[in-house]
Design an enzyme around this catalytic site. Structure first.
Site, short mmCIF file in Angstrom:
data_model
loop_
_atom_site.label_atom_id
_atom_site.label_comp_id
_atom_site.label_asym_id
_atom_site.label_seq_id
_atom_site.Cartn_x
_atom_site.Cartn_y
_atom_site.Cartn_z
N LYS A 11 0.83 -1.20 0.00
CA LYS A 11 0.00 0.00 0.00
C LYS A 11 0.88 1.27 0.00
O LYS A 11 2.10 1.19 0.18
CB LYS A 11 -0.92 -0.05 1.21
CG LYS A 11 -1.96 -1.18 1.16
CD LYS A 11 -2.80 -1.19 2.43
CE LYS A 11 -3.96 -2.18 2.34
NZ LYS A 11 -4.79 -2.14 3.58
N TYR A 51 -12.46 -1.84 -3.24
CA TYR A 51 -12.95 -1.96 -1.86
C TYR A 51 -14.48 -1.82 -1.77
O TYR A 51 -14.99 -1.46 -0.71
CB TYR A 51 -12.26 -0.94 -0.96
CG TYR A 51 -10.89 -1.39 -0.50
CD1 TYR A 51 -10.72 -2.53 0.28
CD2 TYR A 51 -9.75 -0.67 -0.83
CE1 TYR A 51 -9.47 -2.95 0.72
CE2 TYR A 51 -8.49 -1.07 -0.40
CZ TYR A 51 -8.36 -2.22 0.37
OH TYR A 51 -7.12 -2.63 0.81
N ASN A 114 -1.94 0.20 7.10
CA ASN A 114 -1.38 -1.08 7.56
C ASN A 114 -0.54 -1.81 6.51
O ASN A 114 -0.39 -3.02 6.53
CB ASN A 114 -2.49 -1.96 8.14
CG ASN A 114 -3.57 -2.27 7.13
OD1 ASN A 114 -3.44 -1.92 5.96
ND2 ASN A 114 -4.62 -2.94 7.56
N HIS A 117 -2.00 -5.43 1.64
CA HIS A 117 -3.30 -6.08 1.45
C HIS A 117 -3.05 -7.52 1.01
O HIS A 117 -2.09 -7.79 0.28
CB HIS A 117 -4.10 -5.37 0.34
CG HIS A 117 -5.28 -6.18 -0.13
ND1 HIS A 117 -6.48 -6.16 0.52
CD2 HIS A 117 -5.40 -7.08 -1.15
CE1 HIS A 117 -7.31 -7.01 -0.10
NE2 HIS A 117 -6.69 -7.57 -1.11
N GLU A 128 -9.85 -10.56 -7.32
CA GLU A 128 -8.86 -9.47 -7.16
C GLU A 128 -7.72 -9.60 -8.16
O GLU A 128 -7.21 -8.60 -8.67
CB GLU A 128 -8.33 -9.47 -5.72
CG GLU A 128 -9.40 -9.06 -4.71
CD GLU A 128 -8.90 -9.00 -3.28
OE1 GLU A 128 -9.65 -8.51 -2.43
OE2 GLU A 128 -7.76 -9.44 -3.01
P1 GDP Z 1 -7.71 -6.80 5.72
O1 GDP Z 1 -8.30 -7.94 4.91
O2 GDP Z 1 -6.87 -7.27 6.88
O3 GDP Z 1 -6.96 -5.79 4.86
O4 GDP Z 1 -8.92 -6.01 6.41
P2 GDP Z 1 -10.39 -5.57 5.90
O5 GDP Z 1 -10.74 -6.24 4.60
O6 GDP Z 1 -11.32 -5.73 7.06
O7 GDP Z 1 -10.24 -4.00 5.66
C1 GDP Z 1 -9.68 -3.49 4.47
C2 GDP Z 1 -8.79 -2.32 4.82
O8 GDP Z 1 -9.61 -1.24 5.32
C3 GDP Z 1 -7.79 -2.57 5.96
O9 GDP Z 1 -6.64 -3.24 5.53
C4 GDP Z 1 -7.50 -1.17 6.43
O10 GDP Z 1 -6.61 -0.47 5.55
C5 GDP Z 1 -8.90 -0.54 6.33
N1 GDP Z 1 -9.66 -0.69 7.59
C6 GDP Z 1 -10.19 -1.82 8.11
N2 GDP Z 1 -10.85 -1.58 9.26
C7 GDP Z 1 -10.73 -0.23 9.48
C8 GDP Z 1 -11.21 0.63 10.51
O11 GDP Z 1 -11.88 0.22 11.47
N3 GDP Z 1 -10.89 1.97 10.38
C9 GDP Z 1 -10.15 2.45 9.33
N4 GDP Z 1 -9.88 3.77 9.28
N5 GDP Z 1 -9.70 1.65 8.34
C10 GDP Z 1 -9.97 0.33 8.41
#
Ligand code: GDP
Length: 143
Positions: A11, A51, A114, A117, A128
């Site tokens: 990212k 997303y 973070n 991905h 994807e």
């Molecule tokens: P991943 O599969 O571990 O990447 O997590 P998810 O699919 O749940 O979320 C996608 C991305 O959205 C995450 O990697 C973060 O960059 C962002 N994200 C997820 N949860 C949160 C949240 O509670 N707050 C914010 N600001 N960003 C989030």
């Protein structure tokens, strides 16, 4: 054990921190092979589309802004159980919950920024990978 392919993204914060080599090294050391790779700047439309599953979440707008804030590296990793293996190497979404030694524990600033991905299952991985590399963007390892 099954040989799988999964989508990985370094990212914008990971690219900014000059971690491309470090991250790729972790995947390669774990036995995963890169079979497609490209640096690109996501358009707002691409980030929104990628997303879309999160479109009703309160952080969707911030997530799209973050993902378009700088270049990313999109890549396809291949190997035994590549989907779960990639997610193990990445660590939990929230770096505060990520196991020591994972990419997110070592480098992520927050639950949003973070660093990486990774696809979360076989269906997502297929969708994807096609999103970024179409039907013929993969380079099979012939040696
Ligand atoms: P991943 O599969 O571990 O990447 O997590 P998810 O699919 O749940 O979320 C996608 C991305 O959205 C995450 O990697 C973060 O960059 C962002 N994200 C997820 N949860 C949160 C949240 O509670 N707050 C914010 N600001 N960003 C989030």
């Amino acid at each position: 054990m099954t040989v799988e392919q999964t989508l990985s993204i370094i990212k914008p914060d990971g690219v900014q921190k000059n971690l491309i080599g470090e991250i790729v090294n972790r995947f390669e050391k774990a036995g995963l092979e890169i079979v497609a790779q490209r640096m690109m700047r996501l358009s707002t439309e691409q980030a929104r589309g990628f997303y879309e599953v999160h479109k009703d979440r309160p952080f969707y707008g911030d997530l799209v802004s973050y993902m378009t804030s700088g270049p990313v590296v999109v890549q396809v990793l291949q190997g035994e159980d590549a989907i779960a293996e990639n997610r193990r190497i990445m660590g939990a979404t929230n770096p505060a919950d990520a196991d020591p030694g994972t990419i997110r524990a070592d480098f992520a600033e927050s639950i949003e920024e973070n660093v990486v991905h990774g696809s979360d299952g076989p269906d997502t991985a297929e969708t994807e990978i096609r999103f970024f590399f179409g039907d013929d963007g993969i380079c099979p390892r012939t040696r």
